[in-house]
Design an enzyme around this catalytic site. Structure first.
Site, PDB file in Angstrom:
ATOM      1  N   THR A 231     -23.577  15.455  10.664  1.00 43.94           N
ATOM      2  CA  THR A 231     -23.468  16.470  10.114  1.00 43.94           C
ATOM      3  C   THR A 231     -23.994  16.272   8.617  1.00 43.94           C
ATOM      4  O   THR A 231     -24.327  15.239   8.263  1.00 43.94           O
ATOM      5  CB  THR A 231     -22.079  16.951   9.806  1.00 43.94           C
TER       6      THR A 231
ATOM      7  N   LYS B 169     -18.323  23.701   9.985  1.00 48.22           N
ATOM      8  CA  LYS B 169     -17.608  22.382   9.515  1.00 48.22           C
ATOM      9  C   LYS B 169     -17.291  22.532   7.916  1.00 48.22           C
ATOM     10  O   LYS B 169     -16.823  21.947   7.245  1.00 48.22           O
ATOM     11  CB  LYS B 169     -18.496  21.194   9.370  1.00 48.22           C
TER      12      LYS B 169
ATOM     13  N   GLY C 268     -15.040  20.933   3.553  1.00 46.03           N
ATOM     14  CA  GLY C 268     -15.873  20.694   4.349  1.00 46.03           C
ATOM     15  C   GLY C 268     -15.831  19.244   4.870  1.00 46.03           C
ATOM     16  O   GLY C 268     -15.350  18.456   3.994  1.00 46.03           O
TER      17      GLY C 268
ATOM     18  N   SER D  87     -24.792  12.852   7.538  1.00 44.89           N
ATOM     19  CA  SER D  87     -25.923  11.970   7.762  1.00 44.89           C
ATOM     20  C   SER D  87     -27.147  12.497   6.888  1.00 44.89           C
ATOM     21  O   SER D  87     -28.052  11.634   6.526  1.00 44.89           O
ATOM     22  CB  SER D  87     -26.393  12.343   9.295  1.00 44.89           C
TER      23      SER D  87
END
Length: 180
Positions: free
Chosen positions: A7, A40, A52, A131
């Site tokens: 994410t 998220k 988050g 990521s």
């Protein structure tokens, strides 16, 4: 065993505004996108705090609940709640195995909270995890520096995720942006 991961979460304080964005991709292993529209980034604590996560979804929901309980316990004091969560997360044998990171923010503060006990407040009012976090962070810093007052915090948060999604295969263009 394959795991769900990947994410990008980005958060910014800019010109008195605060905003957080996150993409919707959930990846299984390194090759399969399982979901495109995960949420998220959430408003918690009666809409006064944004949170988050990056990492395991089940672990993140556990941390959201724990963090909100800490906010209640410490009357909305974001820094104290974050420190107490990090201490509990790091010292508890079961919680220590949780694989996630959190960014939490309110109108005054923005913090990264990890399971290794870190509670980090950035110097420049910008944080990114996941990521594509480094891509979003670079984009956000550039946009904040060179666009200045021409872009709002919400616009910078969205654009930073869009740029990360163009580079990172674990970040998609289904972007959720929340602001306080």
């Amino acid at each position: 065993m394959n795991e769900f991961h990947a994410t990008t979460i980005f958060a910014i304080h800019h010109n008195g505004e605060c905003s957080m964005s996150g993409d919707g991709q959930v990846t299984f292993g390194n090759a399969v996108v399982m979901k495109h529209t995960a949420k998220k980034v959430r408003k918690i604590f009666n809409g006064r705090v944004l949170a988050g996560f990056a990492g395991s979804v089940a672990d993140a929901f556990t941390l959201f609940e724990m963090f909100e309980a800490k906010l209640e316990e410490y009357n909305g004091n974001l820094q104290r709640a974050a420190v107490e969560l990090a201490k509990q997360w790091r010292s508890d044998k079961v919680l220590r195995k949780l694989e996630a990171m959190l960014i939490v923010m309110n109108q005054e503060d923005i913090l990264l909270v990890s399971g290794t006990g870190e509670v980090i407040e950035p110097d420049d009012g910008i944080l990114a995890i996941g990521s594509g976090g480094n891509y979003a962070l670079a984009a956000g810093r550039s946009l904040k520096k060179y666009a200045g007052d021409h872009l709002s915090a919400k616009e910078i948060a969205k654009a930073s995720l869009e740029i990360a999604a163009e580079i990172c295969v674990y970040t998609n263009h289904n972007i959720i942006v929340e602001e306080l």
